[in-house]
Design an enzyme around this catalytic site. Sequence first.
Site, short mmCIF file in Angstrom:
data_model
loop_
_atom_site.label_atom_id
_atom_site.label_comp_id
_atom_site.label_asym_id
_atom_site.label_seq_id
_atom_site.Cartn_x
_atom_site.Cartn_y
_atom_site.Cartn_z
N ILE A 168 -9.75 9.59 -2.76
CA ILE A 168 -10.11 9.16 -1.35
C ILE A 168 -9.90 10.11 -1.02
O ILE A 168 -8.52 10.44 -0.46
CB ILE A 168 -9.21 7.31 -1.55
CG1 ILE A 168 -10.06 6.45 -2.13
CG2 ILE A 168 -10.36 6.67 0.74
CD1 ILE A 168 -11.30 6.64 -2.21
N ASN B 226 1.11 -1.35 -0.26
CA ASN B 226 0.15 0.19 -0.03
C ASN B 226 0.52 1.31 -0.32
O ASN B 226 0.36 2.51 -0.37
CB ASN B 226 -1.02 -0.31 1.38
CG ASN B 226 -1.38 1.13 1.47
OD1 ASN B 226 -2.70 1.49 0.64
ND2 ASN B 226 -0.80 1.76 2.31
N ALA C 25 4.08 4.73 -12.52
CA ALA C 25 4.09 3.73 -11.58
C ALA C 25 3.13 2.82 -10.74
O ALA C 25 3.04 1.41 -10.96
CB ALA C 25 4.96 4.79 -9.61
N SER D 120 -3.95 2.50 -8.99
CA SER D 120 -5.00 3.77 -8.26
C SER D 120 -6.00 4.11 -10.07
O SER D 120 -5.29 3.24 -11.23
CB SER D 120 -4.04 5.08 -8.86
OG SER D 120 -5.07 6.75 -8.81
N TYR E 17 4.03 9.39 -11.19
CA TYR E 17 2.45 8.72 -10.59
C TYR E 17 1.76 8.14 -11.23
O TYR E 17 1.93 6.46 -10.93
CB TYR E 17 1.72 9.13 -9.69
CG TYR E 17 0.87 9.21 -8.76
CD1 TYR E 17 1.19 8.37 -7.40
CD2 TYR E 17 -0.11 8.98 -8.66
CE1 TYR E 17 0.49 7.33 -6.54
CE2 TYR E 17 -1.19 8.58 -8.12
CZ TYR E 17 -1.43 7.96 -6.92
OH TYR E 17 -2.50 7.46 -6.10
#
Length: 247
Positions: free
Chosen positions: A188, A90, A158, A142, A155
Site C-alpha cells: 500500500i 493499526n 509480529a 500484513s 515484522y
Amino acid sequence: MNLTGKKAIVTGGSRGIGKAIVMELAAQGCSVVFTYQNSEEAAKQIEFEASKDDVKVLGFKANAASFQEAEKTIQFALENLGGVDILVNNAGITRDGLLLRMSEQDFDNVISANLKSVFNYTKAAIKPMMAQRYGKIVNIASVVAVIGNPGQANYVAAKAGVIGITKSNAKEFASRNINVNAVAPGFIATDMTAKLNDKQKESMLANIPIKREGKAEEVAKVVSFLCSSDADYITGQVISVDGGMAM
Ligand code: NAP
C-alpha cells in the site's frame, strides 16, 4: 455502511492507512479518538478536516507499545466520546534487516509497536465493550504474515502474532457480541513503503496480479465494513487487501 453515533479508537491515525481509516469512519458518522506518536501538526489538521456537527475527531499522543498509555487513551475516549464501540489496532513500524544483522533492539521494538500494542489496546478497551455487550475490533496485520519476507523477520513475526491474537480474542469474546477480525494489506502506498528502493518495489509489483500498489483508502473501506453491522456474522477472519498477492 452506516456508523452514525458510534465511537471508535484508531491507533496510529496521523498518517497512511490509519489516517484513511479515521477519515472513512468519520465520513460514516463515527466519532474517533486516534493516536499518534510524533505527528502533532498532522493530527491537528485531521481533527480540523474530519470533525463535523455530530462527529468528534480527536488526536491523542500515546505510544502504542505502552500499556499505561493505552489505558490513558481509553480513559480519554470514555471522557470525550462517552464510550468505545470500535477499536482499530493499526499502529505499526518496520525496522528491516537480514536476521544476521538485525539488532535485538530492532526485534524488540517492532514486536512492541506491532504486536504488544494489540494486547495493550484490546485489554484496555475490552471491559467497557464487555459491559455494553457490543464491540468491533479490527487488527491490521500484513500479507507477509502468511507468506514471509526476507529482511523482515521481526515484522513478519509480529504480524503473524497479530493474526494469532485476533483468532484467540474472536473466540474469547464472541459470546459478548464482540467481533474481532484482521485486515492484511499487501503493498500500500504510504510513508512505510516509500522507504523501499526501486528494486524492492519492482519485485513487489511483479508478485501482484492486479499490477499496482494499493491505496490506503482501499484498506480503510474494508476496515469500515468490518466495523459495521453488515459484518455482524464475521469474526476471527483475516481479510486480505493485497491485489491478489497472497492466494
Ligand atoms: P505509516 O505511514 O508509517 O504510518 C504509521 C502510523 O502509526 C503513524 O500514524 C505513526 O504515528 C503511528 N505509529 C507508529 N508507531 C507508533 C507507536 N508506537 N505508537 C503510536 N503510534 C504509532 O504506516 P502505514 O503504511 O500506514 O501502516 C499502517 C499499518 O498497516 C501498520 O500496522 C503496518 O504494519 C500495516 N501495513 C502496511 C502496509 C503497507 O504497504 N503500507 C502493508 C501491510 C501492513 P506518527 O505519525 O506520530 O509517527
